[in-house]
Structures are given as structure tokens and as C-alpha cells.
Write an enzyme that holds these catalytic residues in place. Sequence first.
Site, PDB file in Angstrom:
ATOM      1  N   GLY A  63     -12.641  -4.906   5.307  1.00 44.49           N
ATOM      2  CA  GLY A  63     -14.138  -5.535   5.343  1.00 44.49           C
ATOM      3  C   GLY A  63     -14.901  -5.335   4.304  1.00 44.49           C
ATOM      4  O   GLY A  63     -14.555  -4.470   3.343  1.00 44.49           O
ATOM      5  N   LYS A 120       0.820  -1.329  -0.016  1.00 45.18           N
ATOM      6  CA  LYS A 120       0.098   0.089   0.109  1.00 45.18           C
ATOM      7  C   LYS A 120       1.054   1.240  -0.069  1.00 45.18           C
ATOM      8  O   LYS A 120       0.543   2.322  -0.610  1.00 45.18           O
ATOM      9  CB  LYS A 120      -0.923   0.260   1.092  1.00 45.18           C
ATOM     10  CG  LYS A 120      -1.874  -1.133   1.040  1.00 45.18           C
ATOM     11  CD  LYS A 120      -2.743  -1.533   2.625  1.00 45.18           C
ATOM     12  CE  LYS A 120      -3.465  -2.274   2.657  1.00 45.18           C
ATOM     13  NZ  LYS A 120      -4.061  -2.823   3.994  1.00 45.18           N
TER      14      LYS A 120
HETATM   15  N1  LIG Z   1     -11.006  -8.239   2.607  1.00 47.44           N
HETATM   16  C1  LIG Z   1     -10.814  -6.877   2.554  1.00 47.44           C
HETATM   17  O1  LIG Z   1     -11.334  -6.511   3.609  1.00 47.44           O
HETATM   18  C2  LIG Z   1     -10.016  -6.477   1.581  1.00 47.44           C
HETATM   19  C3  LIG Z   1      -9.660  -5.089   1.648  1.00 47.44           C
HETATM   20  C4  LIG Z   1      -9.171  -4.312   0.583  1.00 47.44           C
HETATM   21  C5  LIG Z   1      -8.513  -4.996  -0.378  1.00 47.44           C
HETATM   22  N2  LIG Z   1      -8.745  -6.453  -0.429  1.00 47.44           N
HETATM   23  C6  LIG Z   1      -8.384  -7.032  -1.728  1.00 47.44           C
HETATM   24  O2  LIG Z   1      -9.463  -7.491  -2.356  1.00 47.44           O
HETATM   25  C7  LIG Z   1      -9.063  -8.526  -2.996  1.00 47.44           C
HETATM   26  C8  LIG Z   1     -10.253  -9.823  -2.664  1.00 47.44           C
HETATM   27  O3  LIG Z   1      -9.911  -9.968  -1.264  1.00 47.44           O
HETATM   28  P1  LIG Z   1     -11.135 -10.885  -0.467  1.00 47.44           P
HETATM   29  O4  LIG Z   1     -10.829 -10.683   0.929  1.00 47.44           O
HETATM   30  O5  LIG Z   1     -12.489 -10.731  -0.908  1.00 47.44           O
HETATM   31  O6  LIG Z   1     -10.723 -12.250  -0.920  1.00 47.44           O
HETATM   32  P2  LIG Z   1     -11.603 -13.697  -0.633  1.00 47.44           P
HETATM   33  O7  LIG Z   1     -12.622 -13.354   0.278  1.00 47.44           O
HETATM   34  O8  LIG Z   1     -10.572 -14.965  -0.503  1.00 47.44           O
HETATM   35  O9  LIG Z   1     -12.056 -13.970  -2.104  1.00 47.44           O
HETATM   36  C9  LIG Z   1     -11.444 -14.579  -3.239  1.00 47.44           C
HETATM   37  C10 LIG Z   1     -12.606 -14.721  -4.179  1.00 47.44           C
HETATM   38  O10 LIG Z   1     -11.792 -15.090  -5.524  1.00 47.44           O
HETATM   39  C11 LIG Z   1     -12.311 -16.240  -6.106  1.00 47.44           C
HETATM   40  N3  LIG Z   1     -11.177 -16.895  -6.871  1.00 47.44           N
HETATM   41  C12 LIG Z   1     -10.068 -17.430  -6.230  1.00 47.44           C
HETATM   42  N4  LIG Z   1      -9.284 -17.832  -7.285  1.00 47.44           N
HETATM   43  C13 LIG Z   1      -9.974 -17.822  -8.431  1.00 47.44           C
HETATM   44  C14 LIG Z   1      -9.866 -18.496  -9.628  1.00 47.44           C
HETATM   45  N5  LIG Z   1      -8.772 -18.868 -10.140  1.00 47.44           N
HETATM   46  N6  LIG Z   1     -11.139 -18.037 -10.530  1.00 47.44           N
HETATM   47  C15 LIG Z   1     -12.079 -17.651 -10.074  1.00 47.44           C
HETATM   48  N7  LIG Z   1     -12.271 -17.063  -8.928  1.00 47.44           N
HETATM   49  C16 LIG Z   1     -11.234 -17.401  -7.882  1.00 47.44           C
HETATM   50  C17 LIG Z   1     -12.610 -17.044  -4.687  1.00 47.44           C
HETATM   51  O11 LIG Z   1     -13.609 -18.043  -5.271  1.00 47.44           O
HETATM   52  P3  LIG Z   1     -14.390 -19.074  -4.189  1.00 47.44           P
HETATM   53  O12 LIG Z   1     -15.229 -18.236  -3.281  1.00 47.44           O
HETATM   54  O13 LIG Z   1     -14.964 -19.970  -5.246  1.00 47.44           O
HETATM   55  O14 LIG Z   1     -13.185 -19.898  -3.438  1.00 47.44           O
HETATM   56  C18 LIG Z   1     -13.385 -15.959  -4.002  1.00 47.44           C
HETATM   57  O15 LIG Z   1     -14.635 -15.930  -4.158  1.00 47.44           O
HETATM   58  C19 LIG Z   1      -7.642  -8.997  -2.728  1.00 47.44           C
HETATM   59  O16 LIG Z   1      -6.761  -8.501  -3.714  1.00 47.44           O
HETATM   60  C20 LIG Z   1      -7.506  -8.391  -1.277  1.00 47.44           C
HETATM   61  O17 LIG Z   1      -6.263  -8.020  -1.223  1.00 47.44           O
HETATM   62  C21 LIG Z   1      -9.502  -7.133   0.566  1.00 47.44           C
END
Ligand SMILES: NC(=O)c1ccc[n+]([C@@H]2O[C@H](COP(=O)([O-])OP(=O)(O)OC[C@H]3O[C@@H](n4cnc5c(N)ncnc54)[C@H](OP(=O)(O)O)[C@@H]3O)[C@@H](O)[C@H]2O)c1
Length: 437
Positions: free
Chosen positions: A311, A214
Site C-alpha cells: 500500500g 522477499k
Molecule cells: N504497491 C505496493 O504496495 C508495493 C509494496 C512494496 C514494494 N513495492 C514495489 O515498488 C515498486 C513500484 O510499485 P508500484 O505498486 O508503485 O507500481 P505501479 O503503481 O505500477 O507504478 C509504477 C510506476 O513506474 C512508472 N514506469 C513504468 N515503466 C516506466 C518507464 N519505462 N519509465 C518511467 N517510468 C516508468 C509508471 O509510469 P506511469 O504511471 O506513467 O505508467 C508508474 O508510475 C515495485 O518494485 C514494487 O514491487 C510496491
Amino acid sequence: MPDAPPRSHHPLSVAVAGLGTVGTGVLTLLRENADIVAAHAGRPIAVTAVSARDRSRDRGIPLTGLRWYDDPVALAADPGVDAIVEVIGGADGPARALIEAALAAKKPVVTANKALLAVHGAALAAVAEKQGVPLAFEAAVAGGIPVIKALREGLAGNRISRVTGILNGTCNYILTVMRERGREFSEVLAEAQKLGYAEADPAFDVDGIDAAHKLAILAALAFGRPVDFGAVHVEGIRHVSALDIAFAGELGYRIKLLGIARRTEAGIEARVHPCMVPHSAPIARVDGVFNAVVAEGDFVGRVMLEGRGAGAGPTASAVIADLIDLARGRYTPVWGAASDRLSHEPSVPMAAHVGAYYLRLMVVDRPGVIADVTAVLRDLGVSLESMLQRGRSPGEAVPVVLVTHETGEAAMREALRRIAALDAVLEDPALIRIEPA
Ligand SMILES: NC(=O)c1ccc[n+]([C@@H]2O[C@H](COP(=O)([O-])OP(=O)(O)OC[C@H]3O[C@@H](n4cnc5c(N)ncnc54)[C@H](OP(=O)(O)O)[C@@H]3O)[C@@H](O)[C@H]2O)c1
């Protein structure tokens, strides 16, 4: 550059790749706040296609009527999709392949993926510029805090001298609980994992890598230059002890994991490490999972933004702001200026850093030890501001705290090496940099 929306009632058709925390948050926000979003966007924003790994998983949100893709990269070729939201994550793999395919197909991209932007952002921005396609990433830094827009647009008239941030909520939560309860890092980490505030594999967070991703992005925006993750000095919080947090308190400081990007005479310094900040500084009071960013500009002065850095809700809020810009046809170059207007100011290595240091030793309580330690410091030209020694127990180990005046990092490192080698010094000394308010 995208044209203005063709008809005001023509919805922006969006594909969402990844239906985890952020992806489901995006769908939920668009459903619950459809009216507000449409009013601000000038037209409806509708998700029409999605992709995730497991089609059968119940995600707690309705997906009926949406086109499903097992392969996220295929979303870029869907003729019914105007823009792609990438919320899969990971610096490479399907996230990168999808963004490259979308830009090649001239489809705007919104991503929350800081790892990918920090590592490949310079190259992706060049492609986006060549293709004339927006690549937006408000959600990638500090979640719900609109810090990208603030730096790139709100403060665009300023020369920025410094950006400081609490950029990782997991670390800030752990350090806060350590301070409030006098507990050690490993106990608080285990508890945070149980509560879902820390990942099962916490390395990215507690070793400072996530904050460094970041910070690399913020430094690029603040100083108008292509993102350069390799130039960020990174240290995490594993070595911060309850004892040092307590001493910091006595000295009038709090320990925070900060990301700092600063313009110095020699160039741009970018570093992530635990810092002691005066407890009167506003950033010292940002506790728990909250994030904050402080920017200093020559005309605006100091600006601080605080809020939730992660979140479903906060992150979706940032993703939707980017989608509204797309729907309106608002476009800003990825790093704030066209590539031929970006700066190539050099990066300054950590060895050239100058600042004050806190040094805590465990020494055998016997005459002459402090004289040996101060002789090392004197030989290296390190001058002391204060020294603290608690209790007396002849022959036993006692902590000794030293606070230096402004000192060069290289001299401090050498002093630490020599002090650690003294017979009477028992464990590895603790070294924490002190940041001005
Ligand atoms: N969580 C936060 O608070 C937050 C905040 C800021 C930024 N981010 C960023 O946002 C992004 C997502 O984070 P997240 O927390 O939402 O992650 P997450 O909950 O782990 O979700 C990832 C999603 O991607 C899907 N996925 C993984 N591999 C895939 C593939 N090969 N083909 C298709 N779909 C695939 C997964 O599918 P399945 O559900 O079917 O396994 C899941 O739905 C990341 O870059 C993270 O750094 C997150």
C-alpha cells in the site's frame, strides 16, 4: 561513503522514478510530514525531479516545479539530484538501468524493488560497495514493517537461527477468506481481483514468487551472505483446498503461506510453501492482508513484527526511513557486512528437508485400502503420528488424512508417488508441510 551533510539546512534533493502507488505515496508523505521528516533527517528532504511513462496522467498530486524526465535513467545524470528513489519495479529494464547508472554516478539509491534485489542484489551490492554508495531497500520486504533495519541493525549482535514470514498479503488474504467462509481458491481469487487485493495477473503472488524474492533478501540479511534467489524452494497456494483448510482446523492448525530461512547442520534452508502452523502460534493469527516476520536470535530469543506489507502509505513510510538515513549520512553495507566478511555457508536443497507432513487422500471406501497405504509408508520408513477418516460410504470416495512424524522430504515424495499410483486412490493426494510453532 557519503560525507556528513555539508550544511544542516541544505536539503537532500531527491529524484523519484515511478509515480504509481509507491511513488505518489512518497511525494504525499514528504509533503504532509515535512516537519517530522526534516527534524529526524536533520535537514529538509525535497523531491526535485520525477519520471514516469505518461506525463499527462493525473496522479492526484501536484507536480508543478518538479523537473520531469521521460527517461528515468537520465535522473542519475541530473546534477541537482543527490539521491535516487527507484519505484518503477521489475527485475530488469529501466529500474535496473537506473540503479546501475546512479551507482556509477556515486548517487545513493533507495528502492522498493524486491524482484530486482533478489535476482541482481549480489552484483548490485558489489558495485555499491566498490563505489562507496548506499543502496537502501527497507520498502522491498514486508512494506511498512521495518524488518530490514531490525535484522541488519537491531538484531546485529545475534546469531540468527531462523526467520519465518508471512510475506505476501494477497496470499494471506486469500487463505484467510477461504478459511473464514469455507470457499475455494479460485472463487476467492476472483473476488480479491475485483476488490483490488490481487493483480489481474496474480501469478507472482499466488505462485509464491513474490514471497520468495522477499525471503531471499531476508535470508541474506539473517545469515550474512549474498542474496541467492535460485536457492529458494518455491510453491504457491493454488493447490490449497477448502477441505484441507477445514481438516487443518480440526487438527489444531492454520494453513499459511510462509517463507522460512533456517540454519541447519548442513547449511541454509530457504523455502516458500503452504504450511500448517499450530493455531496457538502468534504467526497463525496474522490474518487478511497483514504481513509478519518472526526472527530467532541466540541472545534475543524470538522477535515478531507485524504490519501492513503493501500500500502507498506503509511502503512510503519505509522509503522515507531510508531517505532519512541518507540525509543523516548513516550507512550500512547492503547485506549487513562488507563483502569480504560475508558467509559462504552452503544452501541445502529441498530434498534434504526434514519435517512432519499432512497427507490427504481421496480413497474408495473398501476394506484393505488403508492397509495398502500404510504399507507404502512403512516400506519407506515414514512413521505416522495420527490418522483421520471421516464418515463411511462403502464403495464411494472418502477423504483420509495422515499426519507423519519427522520424515525426510525425499522419502515423503516417493511415498506420495507410490500412494498416488494405488488403484483405490482417486485424485492427486494433497501434501502440506507442518511447521513447529
Ligand atoms: N504497491 C505496493 O504496495 C508495493 C509494496 C512494496 C514494494 N513495492 C514495489 O515498488 C515498486 C513500484 O510499485 P508500484 O505498486 O508503485 O507500481 P505501479 O503503481 O505500477 O507504478 C509504477 C510506476 O513506474 C512508472 N514506469 C513504468 N515503466 C516506466 C518507464 N519505462 N519509465 C518511467 N517510468 C516508468 C509508471 O509510469 P506511469 O504511471 O506513467 O505508467 C508508474 O508510475 C515495485 O518494485 C514494487 O514491487 C510496491
